[in-house]
Scaffold this active site. Structure first.
Site, short mmCIF file in Angstrom:
data_model
loop_
_atom_site.label_atom_id
_atom_site.label_comp_id
_atom_site.label_asym_id
_atom_site.label_seq_id
_atom_site.Cartn_x
_atom_site.Cartn_y
_atom_site.Cartn_z
N HIS A 189 0.81 -1.21 0.00
CA HIS A 189 0.00 0.00 0.00
C HIS A 189 0.85 1.27 0.00
O HIS A 189 1.79 1.40 0.79
CB HIS A 189 -0.93 0.01 1.22
CG HIS A 189 -1.99 1.04 1.12
ND1 HIS A 189 -3.14 0.85 0.38
CD2 HIS A 189 -2.07 2.29 1.63
CE1 HIS A 189 -3.89 1.93 0.46
NE2 HIS A 189 -3.27 2.83 1.20
N HIS A 228 -4.09 4.65 10.71
CA HIS A 228 -3.00 5.61 10.85
C HIS A 228 -3.44 6.81 11.69
O HIS A 228 -4.61 7.19 11.70
CB HIS A 228 -2.49 6.07 9.48
CG HIS A 228 -3.55 6.53 8.53
ND1 HIS A 228 -4.45 5.68 7.92
CD2 HIS A 228 -3.85 7.77 8.05
CE1 HIS A 228 -5.26 6.36 7.13
NE2 HIS A 228 -4.92 7.63 7.19
N ASP A 272 -4.99 17.28 9.81
CA ASP A 272 -6.39 16.91 9.64
C ASP A 272 -6.55 16.38 8.22
O ASP A 272 -6.02 16.97 7.27
CB ASP A 272 -7.30 18.13 9.83
CG ASP A 272 -7.52 18.50 11.29
OD1 ASP A 272 -6.84 17.92 12.16
OD2 ASP A 272 -8.36 19.37 11.54
N TYR A 299 -16.06 3.62 -2.71
CA TYR A 299 -14.91 3.72 -1.84
C TYR A 299 -14.89 2.55 -0.86
O TYR A 299 -15.64 2.51 0.12
CB TYR A 299 -14.90 5.05 -1.10
CG TYR A 299 -13.51 5.47 -0.71
CD1 TYR A 299 -12.63 6.01 -1.65
CD2 TYR A 299 -13.05 5.28 0.58
CE1 TYR A 299 -11.35 6.37 -1.31
CE2 TYR A 299 -11.76 5.64 0.93
CZ TYR A 299 -10.91 6.18 -0.01
OH TYR A 299 -9.62 6.52 0.33
N HIS A 314 -7.35 6.68 12.55
CA HIS A 314 -8.47 6.36 11.67
C HIS A 314 -8.03 5.36 10.60
O HIS A 314 -6.85 5.14 10.37
CB HIS A 314 -9.08 7.62 11.05
CG HIS A 314 -8.13 8.37 10.16
ND1 HIS A 314 -7.19 9.24 10.66
CD2 HIS A 314 -7.99 8.40 8.82
CE1 HIS A 314 -6.50 9.77 9.67
NE2 HIS A 314 -6.96 9.27 8.53
#
Length: 399
Positions: free
Chosen positions: A270, A307, A313, A323, A345
């Site tokens: 990734h 992460h 932000d 998605y 998150h």
């Protein structure tokens, strides 16, 4: 950016006489950044570009912001902000509703079928992403055609207006900087050319091809600017139309870039968000996530790892496709997720395992990462999904 263009008629030598067929002089205007030490263009006007006959206060739409406190992730449903009956009375300039903002950048949203007034943002550059609909963007440099998926990049103090056309409303996501915006420095040569490893190149950037050439008298222009530490508005009235330019040349001008011309960078495992970066400004970056082949290591997990962006932000605007990491959260077309610094998150429950074996993601999203906390505008408070923060745990706070 340092990519030279010439449109219309200009004299062979800069700062020299340029005359019309009757022998009258055109008036040269230098439009430049950072006090004559950065990119600029020279425009040639029929009339004096500095002539004004009136100036009055323009009351901006509500710019109030509220801190994200207590700290939590948020889901904002932008499509709820503009019912169909409002489209005909809303324009892309005065109709913007503030979603998020800080001292570096403000994010607004608008849905419109109405022509906008002439407008100039003297605070910073604008990046306006066209979610859907079409428009002609007339500017002092000439006209641009904007279509779904286009970023419209408008340099500071460029006088322009939005003219929606075609079927359906124009849905616009406006990113207003307090600075200039440009491609990431790592994509550029020491002289400003986009390098071979860049995910886009100069062929993908579309600037004006001819002057607009409007005429008129007592023409009003709405100007957003700084005063007393605040961002305010002024209505300036010009004796002649500011679109009186017969030609210009230089490296500073508005242009469009389609998200569909962005070539994604992928890898065996990734890739982090900087691999998707498209623009940067002072204390913020813009990334886009486009349809792409995903990680191809035999043990890869294609959706993002969890992460904590301790310095940022992360604001994701979902504008097409499916998605994968957000399935089950209620997020869809026109949603924004707000994942603030100080909060870990990542994918919704089940998405981590479910993505294993995927070979392609069909998603379209625009992300803004800021390096100072964002506050919530009145638009955000009006369209928030109150249950989003608890979707990872499956329940809300204990009472």
């Amino acid at each position: 950016m340092a990519y030279y263009r010439q449109v219309g008629t200009v004299p062979p030598k800069r700062h020299t006489q340029h005359r019309n067929d009757e022998g009258g002089l055109y008036y040269e205007e230098l439009m430049g950044e950072e006090g004559f030490s950065s990119d600029s263009s020279l425009l040639y006007h029929r009339g004096l570009p500095s002539a004004i006959v009136d100036a009055k206060v323009w009351e901006l739409p509500d710019q109030t912001t509220t801190p994200n406190h207590p700290l939590k992730p948020r889901h904002l449903k932008l499509h709820e902000l503009f019912p169909k009956e409002t489209w005909a009375s809303t324009d892309v300039v005065t109709g913007r509703r503030l979603i998020l903002g800080n001292g570096d950048v403000r994010i607004s949203y608008v849905v419109s079928t109405q022509d906008s007034p002439l407008y100039r943002n003297a605070v910073g550059d604008e990046i306006v992403y066209v979610e859907s609909g079409q428009a002609t963007v007339e500017t002092v440099f000439g006209a641009l055609e904007a279509k779904p998926g286009d970023y419209v990049i408008i340099p500071t103090s460029t006088t322009h207006r939005w003219l929606p056309h075609g079927e359906g409303p124009l849905r616009a996501y406006a990113i207003e900087a307090n600075s200039h915006v440009a491609p990431p420095k790592r994509y550029l040569s020491r002289y400003g050319q986009l390098l071979e490893h860049s995910p886009y190149c100069e062929r993908d950037l579309h600037g004006p091809s001819s002057p607009v050439g409007h005429e008129g008298t007592d023409v009003e222009v709405l100007v957003k600017h700084r005063a007393g530490g605040a961002i305010v508005g002024t209505r300036m009235v010009y004796p002649a139309h500011p679109f009186d330019v017969v030609g210009w040349d230089g490296c500073l001008y508005p242009y469009t870039f389609s998200i569909h011309d962005y070539e994604p960078i992928t890898g065996r495992v990734h890739q982090p968000p900087p691999a998707h970066q498209v623009f940067e400004g002072n204390n913020f970056v813009v990334c886009n996530f486009v349809p792409r082949k995903v990680d191809y290591h035999p043990l890869s997990i294609p959706v993002p790892y969890y992460h904590s962006n301790v310095d940022s932000d992360e604001i994701m605007f979902y504008c097409g496709g499916d998605y994968e990491a957000r399935k089950g959260s209620g997020i869809g077309q026109g949603s924004i997720s707000v994942h603030p610094g100080g909060y870990a998150h990542g994918p919704q429950p089940g998405a981590y395992e479910r993505s294993i074996g995927a070979e392609f993601f069909d998603e379209l999203a625009v992300m803004v990462d800021t390096f100072r906390p964002l506050e919530l505008g009145e638009g955000a408070l009006a369209c928030e999904d109150p249950g989003y923060a608890w979707t990872w745990a499956g329940r809300g706070p204990a009472r």
